[in-house]
Design a protein around this motif. Sequence first.
Motif, PDB file in Angstrom:
ATOM      1  N   GLY A 182       0.776  -1.229   0.000  1.00  0.00           N
ATOM      2  CA  GLY A 182       0.000   0.000   0.000  1.00  0.00           C
ATOM      3  C   GLY A 182       0.813   1.288   0.000  1.00  0.00           C
ATOM      4  O   GLY A 182       0.259   2.371   0.091  1.00  0.00           O
ATOM      5  N   LEU A 183       2.132   1.157  -0.082  1.00  0.00           N
ATOM      6  CA  LEU A 183       2.998   2.325  -0.157  1.00  0.00           C
ATOM      7  C   LEU A 183       3.652   2.391  -1.524  1.00  0.00           C
ATOM      8  O   LEU A 183       3.983   1.356  -2.119  1.00  0.00           O
ATOM      9  CB  LEU A 183       4.092   2.269   0.915  1.00  0.00           C
ATOM     10  N   ARG A 184       3.850   3.602  -2.006  1.00  0.00           N
ATOM     11  CA  ARG A 184       4.513   3.791  -3.299  1.00  0.00           C
ATOM     12  C   ARG A 184       5.703   4.720  -3.102  1.00  0.00           C
ATOM     13  O   ARG A 184       5.566   5.825  -2.591  1.00  0.00           O
ATOM     14  CB  ARG A 184       3.565   4.415  -4.310  1.00  0.00           C
ATOM     15  N   VAL A 185       6.871   4.255  -3.502  1.00  0.00           N
ATOM     16  CA  VAL A 185       8.068   5.085  -3.439  1.00  0.00           C
ATOM     17  C   VAL A 185       8.385   5.577  -4.851  1.00  0.00           C
ATOM     18  O   VAL A 185       8.291   4.828  -5.816  1.00  0.00           O
ATOM     19  CB  VAL A 185       9.271   4.326  -2.837  1.00  0.00           C
ATOM     20  N   VAL A 225       7.797   8.971  -0.548  1.00  0.00           N
ATOM     21  CA  VAL A 225       6.981   7.784  -0.281  1.00  0.00           C
ATOM     22  C   VAL A 225       5.576   8.301   0.000  1.00  0.00           C
ATOM     23  O   VAL A 225       5.392   9.231   0.794  1.00  0.00           O
ATOM     24  CB  VAL A 225       7.497   6.980   0.929  1.00  0.00           C
ATOM     25  N   ASN A 226       4.600   7.698  -0.674  1.00  0.00           N
ATOM     26  CA  ASN A 226       3.196   8.075  -0.502  1.00  0.00           C
ATOM     27  C   ASN A 226       2.361   6.819  -0.316  1.00  0.00           C
ATOM     28  O   ASN A 226       2.760   5.730  -0.715  1.00  0.00           O
ATOM     29  CB  ASN A 226       2.677   8.806  -1.743  1.00  0.00           C
ATOM     30  N   ASP A 242      -4.239   6.954  -2.149  1.00  0.00           N
ATOM     31  CA  ASP A 242      -4.681   8.335  -2.344  1.00  0.00           C
ATOM     32  C   ASP A 242      -3.534   9.340  -2.473  1.00  0.00           C
ATOM     33  O   ASP A 242      -3.762  10.540  -2.477  1.00  0.00           O
ATOM     34  CB  ASP A 242      -5.603   8.754  -1.208  1.00  0.00           C
ATOM     35  N   ALA A 243      -2.332   8.860  -2.553  1.00  0.00           N
ATOM     36  CA  ALA A 243      -1.127   9.685  -2.732  1.00  0.00           C
ATOM     37  C   ALA A 243      -0.811  10.590  -1.539  1.00  0.00           C
ATOM     38  O   ALA A 243      -0.035  11.528  -1.657  1.00  0.00           O
ATOM     39  CB  ALA A 243      -1.207  10.506  -4.008  1.00  0.00           C
ATOM     40  N   THR A 244      -1.394  10.295  -0.374  1.00  0.00           N
ATOM     41  CA  THR A 244      -1.048  11.044   0.830  1.00  0.00           C
ATOM     42  C   THR A 244       0.435  10.837   1.129  1.00  0.00           C
ATOM     43  O   THR A 244       0.913   9.705   1.144  1.00  0.00           O
ATOM     44  CB  THR A 244      -1.876  10.561   2.036  1.00  0.00           C
ATOM     45  N   PRO A 245       1.166  11.916   1.386  1.00  0.00           N
ATOM     46  CA  PRO A 245       2.600  11.781   1.650  1.00  0.00           C
ATOM     47  C   PRO A 245       2.891  11.052   2.959  1.00  0.00           C
ATOM     48  O   PRO A 245       2.235  11.292   3.973  1.00  0.00           O
ATOM     49  CB  PRO A 245       3.098  13.218   1.732  1.00  0.00           C
ATOM     50  N   VAL A 246       3.870  10.188   2.916  1.00  0.00           N
ATOM     51  CA  VAL A 246       4.417   9.552   4.109  1.00  0.00           C
ATOM     52  C   VAL A 246       5.715  10.265   4.453  1.00  0.00           C
ATOM     53  O   VAL A 246       5.951  10.648   5.587  1.00  0.00           O
ATOM     54  CB  VAL A 246       4.665   8.041   3.871  1.00  0.00           C
TER      55      VAL A 246
END
Length: 83
Positions: A11-14, A29-30, A34-38
């Motif tokens: 569920g994370l995209r780097v 990393v989001n 929903d592309a919320t920033p991590v």
Amino acid sequence: MDDVRRTEVDGLRVTWRLIRHHIIAVIAVNYARDATPVVSFGPDHFPDLAQVRELFPELAKLWDEVRHEFWTSFIPPQPQPQS
């Protein structure tokens, strides 16, 4: 930015890219849903893969997948000899 890549795990995209001498620079990393920033890094300093591993060890699976994608893009699997 040239050669920008994205990798998804759990569920994370780097978002990352290759820079001089095949160095992996991590941009952000989001959450994939929903592309919320991590975490994100400024344009003055994108850390390399070793640095983000130290900063965010809890994302080890994500860093492992980036490393895997990096190596398979530069050294594709060799065909197996037939018996």
